[in-house]
Design an enzyme around this catalytic site. Structure first.
Site, PDB file in Angstrom:
ATOM      1  N   GLU A  45       3.795   6.474   7.748  1.00  7.20           N
ATOM      2  CA  GLU A  45       4.862   6.349   8.694  1.00  7.20           C
ATOM      3  C   GLU A  45       5.778   5.237   9.163  1.00  7.20           C
ATOM      4  O   GLU A  45       6.912   4.866   8.690  1.00  7.20           O
ATOM      5  CB  GLU A  45       5.408   7.300  10.169  1.00  7.20           C
ATOM      6  CG  GLU A  45       6.060   7.839  10.582  1.00  7.20           C
ATOM      7  CD  GLU A  45       6.099   8.849  11.735  1.00  7.20           C
ATOM      8  OE1 GLU A  45       7.484   8.786  12.104  1.00  7.20           O
ATOM      9  OE2 GLU A  45       5.172   9.201  12.338  1.00  7.20           O
ATOM     10  N   ASN A 104      -5.036   8.977  11.711  1.00  2.00           N
ATOM     11  CA  ASN A 104      -4.304   8.472  12.801  1.00  2.00           C
ATOM     12  C   ASN A 104      -5.318   7.552  13.373  1.00  2.00           C
ATOM     13  O   ASN A 104      -5.567   7.074  14.566  1.00  2.00           O
ATOM     14  CB  ASN A 104      -3.562   9.403  13.763  1.00  2.00           C
ATOM     15  CG  ASN A 104      -2.420   9.046  12.748  1.00  2.00           C
ATOM     16  OD1 ASN A 104      -1.812   8.257  12.457  1.00  2.00           O
ATOM     17  ND2 ASN A 104      -1.256  10.247  13.455  1.00  2.00           N
ATOM     18  N   GLN A 108       0.932  -1.291   0.238  1.00  2.00           N
ATOM     19  CA  GLN A 108       0.159   0.036  -0.037  1.00  2.00           C
ATOM     20  C   GLN A 108       0.715   1.342   0.141  1.00  2.00           C
ATOM     21  O   GLN A 108       1.742   1.500   0.979  1.00  2.00           O
ATOM     22  CB  GLN A 108      -0.813   0.177   1.473  1.00  2.00           C
ATOM     23  CG  GLN A 108      -1.847   1.184   1.276  1.00  2.00           C
ATOM     24  CD  GLN A 108      -2.951   1.082   2.671  1.00  2.00           C
ATOM     25  OE1 GLN A 108      -2.258   0.705   3.071  1.00  2.00           O
ATOM     26  NE2 GLN A 108      -3.702   2.239   2.634  1.00  2.00           N
TER      27      GLN A 108
END
Length: 303
Positions: A100, A134, A82
């Protein structure tokens, strides 16, 4: 003679097209200019991992080292499935928006490049995208989620309803996470480290002072109390009858059903509850110490 001198406009256009397609100068090894790269086409590009800067708006502070190492081994074997999301900063550099863990794991795996989708967004859009992405993950610890919601509230002036819609959560959950910021920093650290769960933290919020919360948190962690044990422990600390200075009848005279209902309400709401019952008539008193508590109470009761 006149026919030979007249240039063919079609040939002239073709010539310019070939020059554009086949330039005589050698292509520079640096990444392509920002203008064509930042198109929101959604097509991933291979970007050098060393050309990517960490996102300053990142709300995650902890990564599971074992899981990160496992991801690095997977990337070393099969690559990144991805793509990450970045934005162009100019001069061949990019800033990370989302992904990240994949970026860090790619560095550990020794990958020179990583597939990335480049988005053309402002600072505010990048911050919002990072925080919302997030919050949609399942592996953020409760304090990271609480700070992320708080940042959306402060920096983007979002209401709890708006935050709930943007992240796919219900409003009561948003409110409960924000309430965790009322915990003393030392207790927040225990929640962030995993010594206390969200359920433990929510039970502690029923206590009135930071000193009580800190002392209770230390004991709960030391004894490895379950959430249910914590709720009972906090309930005993509250002892609302003694705090109000009343001379109460012996515990045997308090109806067991009323006592059970009072305890259940106190656990469900995370607030101090007192039921005063006389032969089936009386009142329910719910105490709150902030507007956030009041909003949560209204949300819960309205449901």
């Amino acid at each position: 003679m006149s026919t030979a001198k007249a240039p063919d406009p079609k040939r002239r256009a073709l010539g310019r097209g070939l020059e554009a397609l086949l330039p005589t100068r050698q292509a520079a090894p640096a990444p392509a200019p920002a203008a064509p790269v930042v198109e929101n086409s959604g097509k991933p590009l291979e970007v050098e991992v060393t050309a990517i800067d960490r996102n300053p708006f990142q709300t995650r502070t902890r990564f599971d080292e074992a899981a990160l190492e496992e991801l690095a081994q997977s990337i070393a074997a099969t690559g990144v499935i991805q793509p990450i999301i970045v934005r162009a900063l100019g001069k061949g550099r990019f800033q990370l928006i989302a992904g990240e863990r994949r970026w860090l794991a790619s560095q550990r795996a020794g990958k020179p490049t990583i597939p990335a989708v480049v988005r053309e967004v402002s600072d505010e859009q990048a911050m919002e995208m990072t925080i919302v992405e997030n919050l949609q993950r399942a592996d953020l610890n409760p304090m990271e989620q609480a700070r992320a919601y708080d940042r959306l509230s402060r920096d983007f002036k979002m209401t709890q309803d708006q935050m709930a819609k943007r992240t796919g959560k219900d409003r009561a959950s948003v409110s409960n996470f924000l309430r965790l910021l009322r915990l003393p920093e030392a207790v927040q650290g225990k929640v962030e480290a995993g010594d206390l769960s969200f359920g433990h933290a929510r039970a502690l919020l029923a206590l009135e002072s930071e000193a009580q919360m800190m002392a209770a948190a230390q004991k709960i962690a030391a004894l490895s109390m379950s959430v249910r044990q914590t709720e009972t422990y906090v309930k005993n600390l509250l002892d609302p009858e003694r705090k109000l200075g009343k001379v109460e009848a012996p515990a045997a005279e308090i109806d067991a059903n009323v006592k059970a209902a009072q305890d259940q309400l106190q656990r469900s709401l995370g607030l101090k509850v007192r039921i005063e019952d006389t032969h089936g008539k009386g009142r329910v008193v719910i105490e709150y110490s902030s507007l956030e508590d009041f909003d949560t109470l209204l949300e819960t009761l309205s449901r």
